[in-house]
Every structure is written in C-alpha cells, then in structure tokens.
Design an enzyme around this catalytic site. Structure first.
Site, mmCIF file in Angstrom:
data_model
loop_
_atom_site.group_PDB
_atom_site.id
_atom_site.type_symbol
_atom_site.label_atom_id
_atom_site.label_comp_id
_atom_site.label_asym_id
_atom_site.label_seq_id
_atom_site.Cartn_x
_atom_site.Cartn_y
_atom_site.Cartn_z
ATOM 1 N N ASP A 1 0.818 -1.218 0.000
ATOM 2 C CA ASP A 1 0.000 0.000 0.000
ATOM 3 C C ASP A 1 0.848 1.264 0.000
ATOM 4 O OD1 ASP A 1 -1.956 -1.888 0.400
ATOM 5 O OD2 ASP A 1 -2.871 -0.888 2.130
ATOM 6 N N HIS B 1 3.689 -2.031 3.141
ATOM 7 C CA HIS B 1 3.710 -0.668 2.610
ATOM 8 C C HIS B 1 5.033 -0.464 1.888
ATOM 9 C CE1 HIS B 1 0.850 -0.783 5.906
ATOM 10 N NE2 HIS B 1 0.200 0.168 5.269
HETATM 11 ZN ZN ZN Z 1 -2.503 3.221 3.282
#
Ligand code: ZN
Length: 380
Positions: free
Chosen positions: A187, A331
């Site tokens: 992400d 992430h």
């Molecule tokens: Zn996020």
C-alpha cells in the site's frame, strides 16, 4: 537486416535488465523428463534449467533442435578465449549427438563469463556454469534468431516455433488451484522502494498487488508500468489517503474515481477493487464503492511494517503466521519493507506458497469478488 538490428536493440535492453549474480544460485528443474519440448510441433530432446525464472539451455542442443529450420546455426567454441562464435543460416551437423543425455543432478549454478559472437558481432548474453557445462539464456538466443518461445514453468513444458516471431514469445504463468497460495499487497506507494520489490518478484517469477495512491501514480509512472507489465495487479488506495469514513460523498467518489482513471490511463486496465486507507469504511463509502464497481479488500495478516521498520521482525512475523489464502499487508514506502520482501519472496515460495495477485487469489479460490463487499482473505 533491419529485423536483425531491431532484434539486437531489443537484446541490449533485455541484457541490461539482467542482474549479474555474484554468488552461486539455486537451480530448478525446468522441464519434465519426458518429452515436453516441441520444436515446430515435433517433440525434441532438450535440457534446460530454470534459474531465477529464466530458461537456460545447452547451445549444442539448441543447434541440433533448430537444424533444418530457417533459424539453424552452427557455432565454434574456443575454450582458451571462452568464446562462442555463432554463424547463422548454416546447418548444424547432428551426427554423433547423444539424445539420451538427461538433466544433470545439480543444484547450483555459477555465473559464466562468455564472449558471445553472432556473425562476428559481440553480443551480451547471460550464461551459467552447471556441473562443468555452460548454459545460455534461451530468451536471448530467441531474440537474436527471432523465433517464438512459449515456456510454461508450471507444466514444465517448452514450445519453440521458428515459424513465429520472437514478439509472440511468452512465459505462461500457471496457478495450481489445489496448492497453497497467498497475495502479497503493498500500500501507499509507489516509491523509490518499489523497484527493489519488483526486482525480487521478477527474479522469482512471482507477482504481487500494489494498492497505489493516485496522487503518486504520475510521478512514478515508469514504476507503475513496469509493475503492470510484470503481471502485477495495480489497484486503488484512494487519491490522497484520507479516512473515507470521515469524508463527504463527493470526496469519496473523486478519491476513488480519479485513482481508477490515473491507473487506467497508464495501464489500460481500471481496477475492480480498492483498499480503504487505514482500513476505515462506513456504509456511505461502501455504497459508493459498489456504485463504482469496486470490491473492498482488507487483509488477514499484518506485520505492522510501518511501525517496526525492521526487516528481520517483518520477515519472522510473516513466516511464523502465514497460512494458505492469506492477504498480507505491506507498505512499499520503507527500505525495511523492501529488504524484508527480498527475503520473504523466495522463502514463501520454498514453503510451497504460490505468490499470486489479489484477483487471482480469489478467482482460483472460487470466490467471486462483489462490488461494495469487504474481503479479508480467500478462505471460502
Ligand atoms: Zn494506506
């Protein structure tokens, strides 16, 4: 001649993308031991190794299987100069060639420095030494000679077609629905830490899903295109990462729609799922997602990479807790996450997990992703 120049240009691009390996690498049996290679639809004996997702072959055997086709070639090997000199268009004599040779029982390959000349022009090629023999990257040979290669690593089959151009060449990605599979998801990117993750995925013939923030898509357009062309899924993580459950209807709509548009503009494919920032949703955000045709994808395993920023911790957490059909949250904003991914990708594959995209995970688990519905993993 022009065709050849174009081929060489493609080749240079290809070879520039080849990472030189400083150390011995693990080899994988690439083809079934029964006749699983066809050359212009005729079964032929050919040995090959799968090294980091590429197919490596013995030049003598390639010369033999191509003899009689329009791509036939002969070659001379100079042991002293470690030079291969290929002459195209000339028939290779297969007399004395032993077709009963089987793949050597070798686990390790070491990089080989070979001078590779084709009709007098020196060209770069990736080669490996395995049990004293040298193996060359088949894809590079196919580019030089302009023939089509269809390789299916799952079926362990190889099809060579000299009647088709190299531009038709593909590596068929097959997923075995009965074996464990997981989706790695990244992400908040893309960022400068996305390319090393793509390197690791490519090296191991794996894919992942990138929930990009729309506002970064144009800045990192090269990375997005590279990820997409590598078979990864590019999906929607909103434009500017707000909490959708605290956003107006108009804001939610533009956050999701603008991101879908930016991704479609680059890849030609509009996402069919989204991941809400912070995992925060309410009924209004669900309804708008449904209207836009987007499923809502949460996760089932969270190593909290953004908090710990420690590759060892992330690696150990995932390896300890991972299970079949998991959706794992990362992430791609942190060096530690990229470092963890570089270790996790081969380790998860070694544990028997197929690394697939989010959409593949659900498709091969017989789950239809419905717009406006939230999913955590692909357990039916
Ligand atoms: Zn996020």
């Amino acid at each position: 001649m022009i065709r050849k120049i174009v081929s060489i240009l493609i080749l240079v691009c290809l070879v520039l993308s080849i990472t030189p390996y400083a150390v011995a690498v693990e080899t994988v049996e690439a083809l079934r031991s029964d006749a699983s290679v066809t050359v212009n639809d005729v079964r032929m004996p050919l040995r090959a190794y799968n090294i980091s997702g590429r197919l490596y072959v013995d030049l003598l055997e390639v010369a033999v299987v191509l003899s009689g086709t329009e791509n036939q070639f002969t070659y001379r090997w100079s042991e002293r100069n470690r030079t291969v000199n290929i002459s195209t268009g000339r028939a290779f004599s297969a007399i004395g060639f032993n077709t009963s040779r089987r793949i050597a029982n070798a686990r390790q390959a070491t990089p080989a420095e070979i001078n590779f000349l084709v009709d007098g022009d020196e060209l770069p090629i990736s080669a490996f030494s395995i049990s004293g023999e040298t193996y060359f990257d088949l894809r590079t040979i196919a580019v030089i000679m302009d023939f089509c290669v269809v390789w299916d690593p799952f079926e362990k089959s190889l099809e060579i077609d000299t009647r088709r151009s190299n531009t038709d060449s593909v590596t068929v990605k097959r997923i075995d629905p009965d074996k464990p599979m997981i989706a790695l998801t990244f992400d908040d990117g893309p960022s400068i830490y996305t390319p090393p993750i793509l390197d690791a995925l490519e090296k191991h013939n794996a894919v992942a899903t990138f929930y990009v923030t729309g506002s970064r898509v144009r800045t990192y357009s090269d990375t997005v295109i590279r990820a997409f062309e590598g078979g990864n899924e590019i999906s929607n993580h909103s434009w500017s990462h707000p909490r959708l459950d605290r956003s107006s209807e108009q804001r939610i709509r533009s956050e999701l729609q603008n991101t879908n548009d930016a991704i479609e503009e680059l890849t030609g494919v509009a996402p069919t799922n989204m991941r809400p920032p912070y995992g925060a949703m309410n009924q209004r955000a669900k309804t708008i997602s449904e209207e836009l045709g987007l499923s809502i994808i949460m996760w089932s395993l969270d190593p909290f990479d953004w908090r710990y920023r420690n590759a060892n911790y992330i690696y150990n957490y995932v390896m300890t807790n991972v299970k079949d059909r998991d959706v794992i949250l990362f992430h791609d904003l942190y060096e530690s996450t990229a470092a963890a991914a570089e270790r996790l990708i081969p380790a998860l594959i070694a544990e028997g997990y197929q690394l697939v995209t989010l959409s593949e995970l659900f498709y091969y688990s017989d789950i239809t992703l419905e717009p406006g519905v939230a999913y955590r993993n692909a357990v039916p």
